[in-house]
Design a protein around this motif. Sequence first.
Motif, PDB file in Angstrom:
ATOM      1  N   LYS A 197      29.256  10.503  23.402  1.00 60.42           N
ATOM      2  CA  LYS A 197      27.925  10.264  23.966  1.00 60.42           C
ATOM      3  C   LYS A 197      27.849  10.851  25.374  1.00 60.42           C
ATOM      4  O   LYS A 197      28.834  11.384  25.889  1.00 60.42           O
ATOM      5  CB  LYS A 197      27.640   8.772  23.990  1.00 60.42           C
ATOM      6  N   THR A 198      26.697  10.718  25.971  1.00 58.37           N
ATOM      7  CA  THR A 198      26.509  11.185  27.347  1.00 58.37           C
ATOM      8  C   THR A 198      27.314  10.291  28.281  1.00 58.37           C
ATOM      9  O   THR A 198      27.400   9.090  28.080  1.00 58.37           O
ATOM     10  CB  THR A 198      25.024  11.040  27.744  1.00 58.37           C
ATOM     11  N   GLU A 199      27.882  10.911  29.293  1.00 60.90           N
ATOM     12  CA  GLU A 199      28.590  10.132  30.318  1.00 60.90           C
ATOM     13  C   GLU A 199      27.602   9.859  31.449  1.00 60.90           C
ATOM     14  O   GLU A 199      27.052  10.798  32.032  1.00 60.90           O
ATOM     15  CB  GLU A 199      29.767  10.984  30.827  1.00 60.90           C
ATOM     16  N   PHE A 200      27.338   8.602  31.728  1.00 64.73           N
ATOM     17  CA  PHE A 200      26.413   8.277  32.815  1.00 64.73           C
ATOM     18  C   PHE A 200      27.180   7.769  34.030  1.00 64.73           C
ATOM     19  O   PHE A 200      28.110   6.968  33.906  1.00 64.73           O
ATOM     20  CB  PHE A 200      25.402   7.209  32.377  1.00 64.73           C
ATOM     21  N   ILE A 201      26.736   8.258  35.188  1.00 63.05           N
ATOM     22  CA  ILE A 201      27.268   7.744  36.449  1.00 63.05           C
ATOM     23  C   ILE A 201      26.053   7.141  37.151  1.00 63.05           C
ATOM     24  O   ILE A 201      25.045   7.837  37.312  1.00 63.05           O
ATOM     25  CB  ILE A 201      27.818   8.903  37.315  1.00 63.05           C
ATOM     26  N   SER A 202      26.103   5.880  37.479  1.00 65.44           N
ATOM     27  CA  SER A 202      24.965   5.344  38.227  1.00 65.44           C
ATOM     28  C   SER A 202      25.478   4.416  39.317  1.00 65.44           C
ATOM     29  O   SER A 202      26.485   3.728  39.123  1.00 65.44           O
ATOM     30  CB  SER A 202      23.981   4.624  37.307  1.00 65.44           C
TER      31      SER A 202
ATOM     32  N   MET B 174      21.308   8.041  40.935  1.00 66.40           N
ATOM     33  CA  MET B 174      21.740   7.492  42.229  1.00 66.40           C
ATOM     34  C   MET B 174      20.524   7.021  43.022  1.00 66.40           C
ATOM     35  O   MET B 174      19.507   7.714  43.084  1.00 66.40           O
ATOM     36  CB  MET B 174      22.466   8.574  43.049  1.00 66.40           C
ATOM     37  N   GLY B 175      20.664   5.863  43.654  1.00 62.09           N
ATOM     38  CA  GLY B 175      19.557   5.296  44.418  1.00 62.09           C
ATOM     39  C   GLY B 175      19.190   6.107  45.641  1.00 62.09           C
ATOM     40  O   GLY B 175      18.048   6.083  46.100  1.00 62.09           O
ATOM     41  N   CYS B 176      20.128   6.835  46.205  1.00 69.06           N
ATOM     42  CA  CYS B 176      19.854   7.720  47.340  1.00 69.06           C
ATOM     43  C   CYS B 176      21.008   8.715  47.428  1.00 69.06           C
ATOM     44  O   CYS B 176      21.922   8.674  46.608  1.00 69.06           O
ATOM     45  CB  CYS B 176      19.725   6.927  48.636  1.00 69.06           C
TER      46      CYS B 176
ATOM     47  N   GLU C 246      29.280  12.395  45.714  1.00 67.22           N
ATOM     48  CA  GLU C 246      29.299  11.016  45.207  1.00 67.22           C
ATOM     49  C   GLU C 246      29.034  10.963  43.697  1.00 67.22           C
ATOM     50  O   GLU C 246      29.388  10.004  43.024  1.00 67.22           O
ATOM     51  CB  GLU C 246      28.199  10.253  45.956  1.00 67.22           C
ATOM     52  N   MET C 247      28.397  12.004  43.192  1.00 69.38           N
ATOM     53  CA  MET C 247      27.998  11.974  41.777  1.00 69.38           C
ATOM     54  C   MET C 247      29.141  12.356  40.830  1.00 69.38           C
ATOM     55  O   MET C 247      28.925  12.546  39.635  1.00 69.38           O
ATOM     56  CB  MET C 247      26.802  12.897  41.547  1.00 69.38           C
TER      57      MET C 247
ATOM     58  N   GLY D  11      31.002  14.918  40.011  1.00 69.42           N
ATOM     59  CA  GLY D  11      30.996  16.106  39.136  1.00 69.42           C
ATOM     60  C   GLY D  11      29.983  16.067  38.021  1.00 69.42           C
ATOM     61  O   GLY D  11      30.194  16.673  36.970  1.00 69.42           O
ATOM     62  N   ALA D  12      28.859  15.349  38.224  1.00 68.54           N
ATOM     63  CA  ALA D  12      27.841  15.267  37.171  1.00 68.54           C
ATOM     64  C   ALA D  12      27.228  16.645  36.914  1.00 68.54           C
ATOM     65  O   ALA D  12      27.145  17.485  37.810  1.00 68.54           O
ATOM     66  CB  ALA D  12      26.761  14.278  37.574  1.00 68.54           C
ATOM     67  N   ASP D  13      26.774  16.866  35.677  1.00 69.36           N
ATOM     68  CA  ASP D  13      26.091  18.125  35.346  1.00 69.36           C
ATOM     69  C   ASP D  13      24.679  18.121  35.907  1.00 69.36           C
ATOM     70  O   ASP D  13      24.171  19.147  36.347  1.00 69.36           O
ATOM     71  CB  ASP D  13      26.032  18.287  33.823  1.00 69.36           C
ATOM     72  N   PHE D  14      24.026  16.948  35.855  1.00 66.95           N
ATOM     73  CA  PHE D  14      22.670  16.820  36.374  1.00 66.95           C
ATOM     74  C   PHE D  14      22.560  15.509  37.153  1.00 66.95           C
ATOM     75  O   PHE D  14      23.200  14.511  36.792  1.00 66.95           O
ATOM     76  CB  PHE D  14      21.647  16.811  35.229  1.00 66.95           C
ATOM     77  N   GLY D  15      21.738  15.512  38.197  1.00 67.69           N
ATOM     78  CA  GLY D  15      21.570  14.295  38.992  1.00 67.69           C
ATOM     79  C   GLY D  15      20.105  13.935  39.157  1.00 67.69           C
ATOM     80  O   GLY D  15      19.242  14.813  39.338  1.00 67.69           O
ATOM     81  N   TYR D  16      19.820  12.645  39.079  1.00 63.50           N
ATOM     82  CA  TYR D  16      18.488  12.065  39.296  1.00 63.50           C
ATOM     83  C   TYR D  16      18.678  11.142  40.497  1.00 63.50           C
ATOM     84  O   TYR D  16      19.311  10.085  40.386  1.00 63.50           O
ATOM     85  CB  TYR D  16      18.100  11.305  38.034  1.00 63.50           C
ATOM     86  N   VAL D  17      18.136  11.561  41.660  1.00 58.21           N
ATOM     87  CA  VAL D  17      18.537  10.903  42.903  1.00 58.21           C
ATOM     88  C   VAL D  17      17.315  10.525  43.726  1.00 58.21           C
ATOM     89  O   VAL D  17      16.383  11.341  43.879  1.00 58.21           O
ATOM     90  CB  VAL D  17      19.443  11.865  43.735  1.00 58.21           C
ATOM     91  N   GLY D  18      17.309   9.303  44.267  1.00 61.38           N
ATOM     92  CA  GLY D  18      16.220   8.886  45.143  1.00 61.38           C
ATOM     93  C   GLY D  18      16.193   9.758  46.403  1.00 61.38           C
ATOM     94  O   GLY D  18      17.212   9.865  47.086  1.00 61.38           O
TER      95      GLY D  18
END
Length: 404
Positions: free
Chosen positions: A306-311, A344-346, A353-354, A356-363
């Motif tokens: 599955k997708t690996e999520f980092i939050s 990530m919240g900010c 901090e992410m 090595g994520a492929d994509f980031g959704y960041v505040g």
Amino acid sequence: MPVKKHQTKTKDKNNLSAMQPRRKTRAVMVGNIGIGGDNPVRVQTMTNTNTLDIEETVEQIMKSVRVGAELIRLTTQTVEHAQALKEIKKILKDKYDCDIPLIADIHFVIDPAYEAMKWADKIRINPGLFSNKFGTKKNFTEEEYNESLLDVEKTLIPFIDKLKKYNIPVRIGTNHGSLSPRILEKYGNTPVGLVESVMEYLRIFKKHGYENLVVAIKSSDPIIMVEVNRLLAKTLDENKMDYPIHLGVTEAGMAEDGRAKSTIGIGVPLMEGIGDTTRVSLTEAPEKEIPVCYSILQAVQRRITKTEFISCPSCGRTLFDIEEVTKKVQEKLGHLKGLKIAVMGCIVNGPGEMAGADFGYVGGALGKITLYKKDKVVEKNIPQEEALDKLIDLIKKEGKWKEK
Ligand code: SF4
């Protein structure tokens, strides 16, 4: 007692010395599913219905199949239970076109195993439970010890002969709580005792020419699980026995405690290259065990499904409702096997901090999102309501999107 690692540490692709290569094992075919060899670490569970209640058992099996179970074990106490496997198999095939391999779980008496051979795809036994010649005797002489072991062998010889006819794999299992008085007296309830107990049975099978085997030693204590499986793998390798190992923390309990114990008792051996199939034993419905198995396998990078999520955990700096957003992101993107996505919240500590994520959704600012590809900003100040769709567009543009 301290044990040496069974293999020299090597580094994985991420240069992490904690990960060791998987132990080389033979592939054992259970129905149409291979355990060991180059097969992925297999995920299994066990029904908790009365196997004679065929309808309820089939329904329960299907609930586990739908969430990814690859093998199902069923309680098979009597010959009648073993016969029920035939009907269960037939209904699974006719009604659901389902060929999931069934494993007959046999305890105390061997007769059901003879019947189960005809219908099951694998049999699980604890051979120590088949001999009670000396009851709860204490103070074994060397002669009595050998006599007790010979009694187990005598019971197993006709069983092994029959197995050869069906060529059906057997899982030889020992549990921390069910060691024979013979072993307890000589070795105590220790990892050495547990391993020696299973080795006694394996030597009998090998001596009589049957090696279509999987091995398991289970304990409810995750620390014993780690130690005993290290010793088991080392001992098997030293004895040129390349049988796959089944991992499971037995009676792990429920909820977070059961999951935490299983993660350690199963996850650590997996990191060390030990383990070819696993069951998480929870005091919950069998289908609840399957996602935990997959999560452990994913976390130790043995099987990516599955997708690996980092939050981030969120804090006073968080710029949106991270729990709600992470859930939505997981819902939409959870099927993108192999991708790493950060929420990530900010960006207080920078994109590093992410992890090595492929994509980031960041505040980026209150109600505004910044999208990243690796550590590069792709677009800033996207209104939060549009950001998830934009992330999906970005993943599509990068050729990483798959439909569910
Ligand atoms: S990433 Fe930002 S919001 Fe999230 S925990 Fe760290 S500092 Fe707080």
